[in-house]
Motif scaffolding. Structure first.
Motif: not given
Lengths: 537, 305, 319
Positions: B50-77
């Motif tokens: 939101x702040x910086x847009x896409x960047x090679x050097x983001x302000x902060x890192x997060x595994x949030x998206x992966x966590x959310x993806x893996x929460x899809x569980x059965x459907x994903x696997x």
């Protein structure tokens, strides 16, 4: 031997061809058969009216295929088990839903309809690809109030009695089998009210109050937006808009039902939406109101109040949602739904209020917002109607299909209100407004006990109908023009609506192109139909 | 033999080869950098986007998206498994059909050669359109809601027939086939025992193309599987998320308040990036495997010489 | 005479063997041929819809077709009555011509270069990386490009700002787009065709190079007289194929990659995006008609190209 091989090849080809033709032949004989069932249905009509038990009419067991829109369902086994148990008993039928999603419904449904797939019931409405009026005209839907075989009287009298008159009127269209009803409208939020979405938290930080927004209109927002921009810096865009909605809000125009190219307007009286001010259908972009609007929005854009990403079809939506959720705005556009201020205040962590531009109004587009039509390719239209009747009048069935199984997908709290089990709902959440009568549902804990009875029903049933309410534009004769106009519209409309191009040069160019592609023909045809409508009513 | 090969390659002067390397490195950077960016974005926190847009050097890192993806569980696997299954079975089947068909076309002494060449080629130009194809496939052939419904409609690609035919023509000498025939080898025996080994590079190429086609396909599953999660491949999951967002954006103005509510429920960009990474990684891992075969084929090519 | 009798006998046994061989080859063709017949030929009569006011209401597609009235060429009109016909025809064909020529030159060059690299490891790595974009959808590609071009957050506008230059409003400025679209196409497709050519190059008999070298041919001459002639068939086939698709465009490239921006329509509109944008207003007959025109143009172009090739280079002609 070679000949043999070739012969076999030819034979298999011939077989397939005859299979293909065979379908046709079979249907040929099936057609008169259908007629005879119609006659028997008519014959038993009297019996039906003397309240014969439903089971007698449905001796054979059938499966109904039901194509829905906007679903997010990956596991419906538990729900269907209960549903089918219930439906077997009631109408001797199994239900087989096809859970169309936002992304795949358009392609899937139009393919199925055009290809004569064995789907019995389709979701249809004024804005989906299987657009209600257009497909009624093309003969895709069974006419439900056909005088020679009135399915509503025979199998759907309950749902018909339960629907508000305005929805029933809105469902009338000029279809392949005459003017009548071709789908069962869903009882949902069928009034339209465009509002300013106000970030009150920020507004008060800036030293203003909600009254300051209420007393202003789009043309006088300038100082509020300037103050916000000043306070929050260069990367902050105070005005978060959806171009097309903004245009309608500011010019007090409505969507002309059937205008698939988005080039027509019909103006309302903002003070009293039901007041007939003698409006005609006009070229949306050719009016003085539009020119005035375009200039103002350009001024705001140049002042840096509008994010340029909102002016591109590809990025507009992600940007809109992201900025709203992050509460990165002062004023936005919102087509209002009842109780939305509570939902969004909680989700965004700010105080959100909605300031209406007009009273809620009812137009044909909104009454046709979600409907269920029976396909002319269905082999069991009677059973399909009986199902729709049951679905729209039986709270047990509606709850089951909308919310899932009690104890699994949701539980009831002490007040008897619905609390969702998020895990189970993740695999079963149909689109709530896309099924039917939502007033049958038990309110959720967020909505409160009296939500439907005290709030929802009065709000919408008191909404006023617009003057040309029953009118809908059937564009069959101007499809060529509309297809090219849709392209012209795509080139200019969003950019001008968001101010990213200069209307002084773009607007005249735009209008010239619209003229060159036959906008006048379309406007004339729409008005001819409007006049015919007024003459008939 | 290896020495001769080396000499041939050494025929390029050193400066020329350096130039070649520079050109290759530049182009490869162009190809690979965006993918690195996607990986970075998939690990970038929502605030930073939101702040910086896409960047090679983001302000902060997060595994949030992966966590959310893996929460899809059965459907994903499940969809992951489906993708693998469909790709493997589909690739084997389509390579076989393709090799058989194009081998016949490559034989100059095949009487119906021209007819069948045109027979396949014509379909690249003319088709019956979406609805008739849908009706024949689904209603007439009964292909829906099964693995076969995803595998069969993609099994034949006339373009690959022609590529493969050309490959057989140029890399398998007629004498080889004639010699085999004189030795009393049957047609199928010649094909599988003699021609296939020589044609390995071509077959590997076709297999790779088919594997990618199967792995990336989402339209066919969308049409013929509908809501059948049991057989749905990963790409469909990814594309349907994207299409949900696009659809709502396109129709928001017509749908009114409903659209806003529905939009809140759609996936975020970061999540879609995660799925892109998940979808690209396996085929990227499989590729070097195919490539080894292409290299192996190269050696065979020079043995022949 | 006896000699003739023997000859006759021989001929008949050859004939018998020939018949058996053809039969076996026919059986190899069978799976593919049956597939094509069922999934490609059988739907073709459906094109009839392009000439009809296609009406629903019957129980199957065939029934619907039989009950629909013919309207001649009415469904084709919408493509030719708009003031924009020239724009999308120009864009569709123009971009395709550039893509075909540029794609050919680049991928043949790259394939030859890869083949000349001494280090196998390097060649393999380049090949792998080059092929990467082919795995990615246009939707993903549009994110990449957006990351660079986005007017408020993109890398390039940020750079321009920091250098004090004027910021380019990429999504409203037509000028850079022909270049950007070509770049995107090269990015995505080159690796794929390079591999195709490379596979063909590796199939070339090494002895031919040796012979050329013994004759004192330079590397350049080897490429010119050995490599290129060997690639000729492949080049011609790919060329004819691409010519057949000259009136089709990659929808994702022209619609999704420019972020559906209206201001860019003059340089991004192709026949496919034109049909898509008008889709909601169109009958099914009109959509089918558009596809029919694309097929027809492709068919004619391919026939012309093939005829020319057959005149010049009979062995390389497709049929």
């Amino acid at each position: 031997m070679k000949q043999k091989k070739l012969l076999a090849l030819l034979l298999s080809a011939a077989m397939v061809t005859t299979m293909f033709a065979g379908c046709g032949a079979k249907e040929e004989t099936a057609a008169p058969a259908a007629d005879t069932t119609t006659e028997t249905a008519e014959a038993t009509d009297d019996a039906a009216e003397t309240a014969a038990p439903e089971e007698n009419k449905f001796a054979d067991h059938v499966t109904l295929k039901w194509y829905l829109h906007g679903s997010n369902v990956s596991d419906d086994a538990a729900v269907l088990e209960k549903v089918n148990e219930y439906l077997n008993e009631k109408i001797n039928a199994d239900l087989q839903p096809i859970w169309g999603t936002w992304g795949d419904f358009d392609e899937g449904a139009t393919l199925a309809i055009n290809g004569g797939d064995d789907v019995d019931i389709y979701f249809t409405c004024s804005w989906s690809a299987d657009e209600y009026n257009k497909y009624a005209k093309q003969g895709a839907w069974v006419r439900l109030d056909d005088p020679s075989n009135n399915l509503i009287d025979q199998y759907g009298s309950d749902v018909w009695a339960a629907l508000p008159q305005v929805l029933k009127d809105g469902a009338v269209t000029d279809g392949a089998a005459g003017t009548g009803v071709y789908a069962v409208p869903g009882f949902k939020d069928f009034g339209t009210q465009n509002t300013w979405d106000v970030n009150v938290t920020l507004l008060e930080e800036l030293g203003y109050t909600l009254a300051d927004v209420e007393s202003r209109d789009f043309y006088s927002f300038g100082d509020l937006l300037a103050a916000a921009k000043e306070a929050k810096g260069d990367d902050f865009y105070p005005l978060v808009i959806e171009g097309a909605v903004l245009e309608r809000m500011v010019t007090n125009s409505i969507i002309v039902n059937g205008d698939t190219a988005g080039v027509l307007s019909y103006y309302l009286d903002p003070k009293d939406v039901s007041n007939d001010i003698g409006s005609k259908v006009v070229n949306k972009f050719g009016t003085d109101e539009y020119a005035k609007f375009a200039n103002q929005v350009r001024e705001y854009y140049l002042a840096g109040y509008i994010d340029p990403a909102l002016a591109n079809g590809g990025t507009a939506n992600d940007t809109l949602v992201a900025q709203q959720n992050a509460a990165n705005y002062l004023i936005g556009t919102q087509s209002y739904a009842l109780g939305y201020e509570y939902t969004t205040s909680a989700a965004r962590g700010i105080h959100v209020e909605y300031v209406p531009c007009t009273d809620p109004y009812v137009d044909k587009t909104a009454t046709q917002g979600a409907m269920m039509a029976i396909s002319t390719a269905s082999k069991n239209p009677e059973r399909a109607m009986a199902f729709l009747n049951l679905l729209n009048t039986d709270p047990y069935l509606m709850m089951l299909l909308e919310y899932g199984v009690e104890g699994t997908h949701y539980t009831l709290d002490d007040n008897g209100l619905v609390v969702f089990n998020d895990d189970a709902r993740a695999t079963y959440s149909p689109w709530r407004n896309g099924m039917g009568n939502i007033t049958l549902l038990t309110p959720t804990a967020d909505e409160g006990v009296d939500f439907f009875t005290d709030t929802f029903v009065p709000y919408y049933t008191n909404a006023k109908a617009i003057p040309a309410f029953g009118y809908s534009f059937v564009p069959t004769s101007v499809e060529n023009e509309l297809a090219s106009l849709a392209n012209v519209q795509a080139q200019y409309a969003l950019s001008i609506d968001c101010g990213s191009v200069d209307p002084a040069t773009a607007l005249p160019e735009f209008l010239e192109k619209l003229d060159a592609n036959g906008i006048q023909t379309v406007v004339d045809e729409a008005n001819a139909q409007l006049d015919a409508y007024f003459a008939a009513n | 033999m290896a020495k001769e090969k080396k000499r041939r390659i050494n025929a390029v002067s050193v400066p020329t080869e350096i130039l070649i390397h520079i050109a290759m490195i530049l182009f490869c950077a162009l190809c690979i950098v965006p993918f690195i960016l996607v990986i970075i974005i998939s690990f970038t926190s929502g605030e930073s986007i939101t702040e910086k847009g896409y960047s090679f050097f983001p302000n902060s890192w997060s595994l949030e998206s992966y966590k959310y993806a893996f929460e899809m569980g059965y459907v994903l696997w499940r969809s992951y498994f489906n993708s693998f299954f469909i790709t493997v079975v589909g690739t084997v089947a389509s390579v076989l059909v393709c090799a058989l068909y194009s081998y016949s076309l490559s034989r100059k002494d095949f009487k119906y050669r021209n007819f069948f060449t045109f027979f396949s080629f014509f379909t690249m130009l003319f088709g019956g359109g979406l609805v008739p194809t849908f009706v024949v496939t689904k209603q007439l052939l009964g292909l829906h809601d099964s693995y076969a419904a995803v595998i069969i409609p993609l099994m034949v690609n006339p373009f690959n027939f022609i590529v493969m035919r050309t490959f057989f023509q140029t890399s398998v000498p007629d004498e080889l086939i004639e010699a085999a025939a004189i030795d009393g080898s049957g047609e199928y025996n010649t094909l599988f025992k003699i021609v296939f080994p020589v044609a390995k590079p071509g077959i590997a190429t076709i297999a790779l193309l088919n594997a990618i086609a199967y792995w990336n396909e989402w339209f066919i599953p969308m049409l013929y599987l509908r809501n059948d999660v049991k057989h749905m491949p990963l790409q469909h999951l990814l594309v349907s998320m994207q299409r949900d967002v696009e659809f709502l954006a396109k129709n928001a103005a017509m749908m009114g308040a409903e659209a806003s509510k529905a939009m809140q429920g759609t996936s975020t960009q970061a999540l879609r990036m995660v799925l892109v990474v998940l979808a690209v990684v396996p085929i990227a891992c499989a590729y070097p495997f195919f490539q080894r075969y292409i290299v192996a084929g190269l050696t065979i090519g020079s043995v022949k010489g | 005479m006896a000699n003739a009798a023997v000859k006759k006998q021989k001929r008949s046994s050859i004939k018998k063997a020939g018949r058996k061989k053809n039969l076996l080859l026919l059986s190899m063709v069978a799976p593919g041929a049956i597939w094509l017949l069922l999934l490609r030929y059988l739907p073709i009569p459906g094109l009839i819809i392009a000439f009809q006011n296609y009406k629903l209401g019957q129980k199957s597609l065939v029934q619907n077709i039989l009950h629909s009235p013919f309207v001649g060429l009415d469904n084709f009109k919408f493509m030719f009555t708009t003031s924009d016909t020239w724009v999308f025809v120009r864009n569709t064909i123009g971009y395709n011509v550039i893509f075909i020529l540029l794609g050919l030159v680049l991928s043949v060059t790259f394939a030859i270069m890869l083949n000349e690299i001494t280090s196998k490891f390097a060649a393999k790595s380049y090949q792998t990386m080059m092929f990467f974009p082919y795995f990615m959808s246009w939707v993903v590609a549009s994110y990449f490009l957006n990351a660079f071009l986005d007017p408020t957050r993109g890398l390039i506008p940020e750079l321009q700002k920091s250098m004090g230059w004027a910021v380019t409003d990429f999504y409203n400025d037509c000028k850079p787009w022909p270049f950007l679209l070509i770049l995107c196409n090269v990015w995505k497709q080159t690796g794929y065709s390079t591999i195709l050519y490379l596979a063909a190059i590796t199939g070339i008999d090494a002895s031919q190079y040796e012979a050329a070298e013994i004759d004192g041919a330079t590397k350049w001459q080897q490429i010119k007289y050995v490599t290129i002639p060997h690639l000729k068939t492949m080049i011609i086939i790919l060329f004819i194929m691409n010519v057949g698709k000259i009136f089709n465009s990659d929808f994702g490239l022209f619609f999704t990659v420019p972020n559906q921006s209206g201001a860019l329509i003059p340089v991004t509109q192709t026949i496919d995006t034109y049909v898509y944008r008008g889709m909601m207003s169109m009958s099914y007959g009109m959509t089918t008609a558009a596809g029919f025109v694309q097929n027809l143009v492709g068919f004619i172009c391919i026939m012309i190209a093939n005829t020319i090739v057959r005149k010049v280079e009979p062995d390389s002609a497709l049929f």
